[in-house]
Write a protein that holds these residues in place. Sequence first.
Motif, PDB file in Angstrom:
ATOM      1  N   UNK A 149      74.093 -17.928 -65.735  1.00 48.40           N
ATOM      2  CA  UNK A 149      73.336 -18.797 -66.513  1.00 48.40           C
ATOM      3  C   UNK A 149      72.614 -18.057 -67.543  1.00 48.40           C
ATOM      4  N   UNK A 150      72.104 -16.919 -67.406  1.00 53.39           N
ATOM      5  CA  UNK A 150      71.071 -16.356 -68.302  1.00 53.39           C
ATOM      6  C   UNK A 150      71.611 -15.847 -69.611  1.00 53.39           C
ATOM      7  N   UNK A 191      75.710 -16.003 -60.416  1.00 48.39           N
ATOM      8  CA  UNK A 191      75.422 -17.288 -61.174  1.00 48.39           C
ATOM      9  C   UNK A 191      74.212 -17.153 -62.035  1.00 48.39           C
ATOM     10  N   UNK A 192      73.272 -16.194 -61.311  1.00 48.97           N
ATOM     11  CA  UNK A 192      71.865 -16.155 -62.253  1.00 48.97           C
ATOM     12  C   UNK A 192      72.310 -15.389 -63.613  1.00 48.97           C
TER      13      UNK A 192
END
Lengths: 532, 651
Positions: free
Chosen positions: B181-182, B177-178
Amino acid sequence: MNPLLDGTRIEALTGVFKLVVPEIALVGVACVLFVLGLFTSSRFLHTSLAVLGLAGAFAVALVAQPWETTLYDGLKANTEAYYPILPSAAATLIRYLTLAAGLVLMLLSTKEATREIAADYLACLLIAVAGTSLVARANDLVTLYLALEMISVPTYVLLYLPHRGKPGQEAAVKYFVLSILSSAVTLFGFSYLFGLTGSTNLSAINAVLTAANKEAISPLAVLAMVLVVAGLGFRITAVPFHYYAPDVYQGGPTAVVAQLSVLPKVAGFLALARLLGIVSGPLNDLPFPTSTQVPLLLWVLAAATMTLGNVMALMQDNLKRILAYSGVAHAGYMLLGLVTASAYATPTEGLLPRYVSGFDGLIFYLVGYALMTLGTFAILAYLNSADQPTESVDDLAGLHQTNPFAAAMLFVALLSLIGIPLTAGFTGKLFLFLGLYDSPTVTGMGNAYKTLTVIAAINAAIGAVYYLRLLGVIYLRSPLRPAVRHRGKGPMLAAVLCTVGTLVVGIYPSIVWDLVKKATPATAHSPALVAK
Amino acid sequence: MNLNTVLGLLLLVVLLAPLAAAALIAIGGRGRPGLTRRLAVYASALHLVLTIGMIALYSGFVTPDAQSEQNLSLNFQPKAVPGDPGATNGAETFTYSTSWKLVSLTPGETGPAVHFYVGLDGLNVLLVALTSLMFFFAVLVSWDTVRERAAAYYGWLFVLQTAVTGAFVSFDVLLFYVFFELTLIPAFFLIGQWGTGSARRDAARKFVLYTLFGSLFTLVGIIGVVLTNPIPLHPTSNQPFYYEPTHQAMAHARDQDGPYVPGRAGPITFSIPVLMKNVSMWDSMSHYSVLQAEGRLAKATPNLRADRERELADVREKQRERSTTQFWLFLALMAGFAVKIPIVPFHTWLPATYSEAPLAVTMIFSAVLAKLGTFGILRIVIPLVPEACVQYGLPWFGTLGAIGIVYAAFCAFAQRDLRLLAAYSSVSHLGFLVIGLFAMTPEGLSGALLHMVNHGLTAGAVFALLSFLARRYRTLDANQYGGLWAKYPVFTFLMIVIVLANVGLPGLNNFVSEMLMLGGLFDPRNVKIAGWGLALVAAFGVMLSSWYLFTMLKRVFFGPLIEPPTVGEADARPKDVTGREFVPLAALAALCLTLGLFPQPLLDVVSTDVRRVSELVNRARYRLDPSIAAAEAENKPPVQPIRIALPAPKR
C-alpha cells in the motif's frame, strides 16, 4: 432488614464522590471561570486556570488510579454492591483520553475564543470534558443521563457563543432542538429498562436482563435497546440520526465543531457499550440476544451509516460538510466494533478463538479517530482567517506551496482518514476488520459479518475518493490566492500533537493497543498458546 | 556473527538505505538541483553495488543446503532474516523466522503478532536485484528531464524504492500489505507533480483509487486467510500438529478404520511460511476426513448405516464450506493484484498513468511495480489458497490473461503515441506472465519468475529508449517520425536489440522465459482446463507482438528521415546517444543478451523455492483429482501410508 441500610449499599452511595474527583475538579474550575468571567477578561488568567484544571484533573486521576483499580477488581467479584459509578478499566482509559482531547481542544480554540468569551468558552469545554469522562464511568441510568447532558448543554452555549451570524444561530438552534429530541428518545428507552428490571443501576439491569435472556428473548428488552440506540445514534451521528451534522458543522465555529466531532461520539459509543454489557464482561453472557436481533440492528445501522456518510461526502464542496459526512462514515466503522462485540456467542465446539473482541477495536479506533479528526480541524482552524476564509475545497488549492508545513500535517491526517498503512487510521481499521471477520457464523447471522467486512472495505475505498480529492487539491494544484502569514500558535500546536500521535499510533500501535487490551475484558476461551 | 546474520543486516541496509537517501536528498538538495541529481546517482549506484554484493553472498550461501526432492519442505524458508532467534547460536540453528514483533494482538502472552519478518529466498532475490537496477537507471534517465523541485522528486523515488523492495522481501502477510500500500503515496506524487501530460492530476488520482479499491479487497482476503487457517493443534495436547497425510496415504484412506480425529484450531499467525503449512494441513485434514468417512460408510453394517451417512454428510458439508470460503478468498486476494499487474479488464487506469507520468516513473511502473502484482500471486495467492488456484486460476485468470494478450496487442498496434504502444505491449506480455503463473508447474513458475525479471529489463528498456526521444523532440507521436536510423545509428541499434528481445528472438532473454511458460502450459495435468488453448493464444501473442513492434520499427526508423519539432532551438542539432544515456541502454541490452544466452544461473537460484510452490500445488491437485495422483504414483516409489493412531506429540 431494610436493604437501604445494608452497609455495602450505603458505602456504594456515599463512596461515589471519591470516584469522580477529577470530574468534580473540572466542573469546579468551570464554575470559577464562569464567575471570574464576569469580573475580568484577562485571557491569560482564564487560559492558565483552565490548563491548571485539566492538569489537576490529570494528576488526581493518576493518583486515584491504583486505588480505583483495586476497588473495581473487588467489585467484579461482589456483584451485590451496586455503585452508581463504576471505575472500570475502560473508563479510566477514556478519562485520560478525554483529558488529552480537552487539552487539544483548548489549544484549538485559542484562535476563535476571543478575549470577551474566553472564560465562558473554556468553562463550557471543561464541563463537556468532565461529562464525557463521566459517561464512561456512569453505572446508573440517572448518572448516565446526567453525564450525557453535561456534554450537550455546554455545547448549545458553545455553538452560540462565538458566532453572532445567521448560519451560526441556525446551527445552534438545529443542534439544540434535535439534541433535546434525542435525549427524550433515550429517556424513553431508559424507562423501558427501568420498567423491565425495577432498577436504575446498570449493573443490576445487566444482571437481570442477562439472566432473563438465558431463558427467552424478551421483546421489550429489544425494544428498549432500539430506543436507546436511536437516542444515542444522534450523538454518534449514525444514519438516519445524522441529519443535523452537515448543517451544524458548516455553521458552527471550527473549534466547537472539532469538539462536536469527538466528545459526543466517545460518549455515545461508551454509553452504548455500557448498555450492551460489553464494557466489563463476561463477554459470553450479554443482556441482549446475541444471535440476531441486536447484532442485526447494529449491522444495518453500521452498513447504512458508513455507506451513506461516504456517498454523501462525495458530493460536497464545503470542507466542513465533507468532514461532517466523513465523521458519519467513521461512526459507521466504529459501529463495526459494537457489531462484533454484540455478536458474542457462548463458545461452542468448533468456534475459533477471537483475538479482537470488538470493544477493544472500538476504543482503539476512537483514539485514532480523535487524533486524525482533531488534526484535520486544527489545520482548518489554523488556516481560517477573516480575510481568507478556508471554507470550500478550492480554498485549499496549492496549500503545499503557500504553507508546506500545514499541508504536510493535513496530508498525514487525510492519509490516516483514508486508512493508508503507517497511520492510526489503518491500524484501527485493521483491528475492526479482524474482529468483525472473526465473528461467529454459527448464529442466525450466518456469513453476514463477513459480508459486512467486505462492505466496510468497499466503503474505505469510496472514502478514499474524497480524501484523495483534497490531497490532489492541496498538492497537485497551484494556489488561487496569494500566500499570507497564518496566525494561531494554539491550533498549530494542536495539529502538531495530533500529527505526531497519528504517526506514532500508526507505526507502533502497541503503545495504545496494549493499554486498550488491558482495559477491555479479555476474550474468554483463548486456546493454550504454543510456541512455533 | 555468521553469514546469515551478516546477510540479515545487509538486507536491512538494502531495504532502508533508500529511505535514508530520500531524507538526505530532500533536506540537503533543496534548491540545488545539480547537487541533488549527483547525490541521487551516487546513492542509487551505491545501493546497486550493495544489492549485488548481498546477492553474491546469498547465492554462495544457498547452494550447499539446497534440499533434495524427497525431504523438500513445502513452506518458504527465507534466509537472511534479521532477528532470527537461532542466529546467535551458529549457522546450524536458524529458525527461518524472526522475533522482531511489531504489534501483538494479545499483549502479554506469546499470542499472534505481526512481525517485522523480512528475508531472502529464491522467489524474491532476483526481483530485489531488478528493483535496485531499475531504480539506478530511472535516476539516470531522469538526469536532465526533471528540473523542478528535483530534491522532492528523487526523495519520493527513493521512498518508492523502499516500499517496493519491502513488499518483495516481506514474509509477514500484513507487512507485505503495508509495503504494498505504501507504494501508492510516492506514486501519487510522482505522477501528479512531475507528470508530463496535462491530465496528470486525474491520472494520479485514478491510479491510486483503482489500486486502493483492489487492494482493500486483498486486505479482507488476507484477514480471511489468516483467520481461517490457524495453527493446527494436536487433538489431545497443545502442540502444533503438522502430520499431513501424503497423497499415497490419501489413496488408502478408505481402507482405514476408526474415526479420524482432525487437529484443533490453535492460535492464528501472520507468517507466510507458517500459513502455507497451515493451509495445506487444514485442506488435507478435511479431504482425508471425507475419504475416510466414505470408506467407513462402505464398510458399515446395515444398522450403522444411518450413523455413517450422517457422519459423511457432516464432513462433506465442512469441506464444501471450506472450499467456498477458499473461492471467495481467492477472488478477494486476486482483486488487488489483478489491478496492480494489470490483467485486462482491470487495466483501464494504465493508459492514463503511463502516458501522464514522467518517463522514468513509467519505466519503474512497468519494470518493477507491475511485478508486485505477479509476485503477489506467486507469494500470497498460490501458496495460501492452492486449491482454489487449481480450480479457478487457469480457467478464470488464465482466460483473462489470454484475452489480455490479444486485446492489448491489438490496442498496441492501434496506438499512434509510442508511450501507449509500449504500455499496451507491456500489458500484453503481463497477460502471458499470468498464464504462466497459473500453469503452476515447475516450468511455468520458473518461467514466470524469470519473465518477471526479463519483462522488467525489456519493458524498462523500451521506456528508457523513449526517454531518449522525449529529451530531443516535443512529441512521441509515431506518425511524426521516420527514418531515424540515418540520424541515430547507435540508438537504432539498441532499439532493434530491445525490440527483438521483446518479440522473443532466440538468444535473447524473453525467449527463454516465454518458452518455459509455454512448456508449463503443455503439462498434462493442465490439459483438462484448456492449457493447450491458452498456450495457443499465448504463442499467437508472441506473433502479434512482433507484428506491432516491427510495424513501429518500420514507421519510425526506416524510410526517409522525418523529424518532429525539437525541444531546444530550431537549429540545434540533436546528437546521437550520449555517454550518460548509453550506460543504462547498453547495460540493459547487454543484460538481455546475457540472460538469453546463460539463463541457467538464474534458474538455479529460483529452482528450490519454485519446487516448493509447485509441489504444494501438486498436493492440492492430487486432493482435488485423485486420478492425477494415481497416474503419477506409478512413476514414484511408494511412501509409508499414514498411521491413523495419532502420533505422540513431540515435546
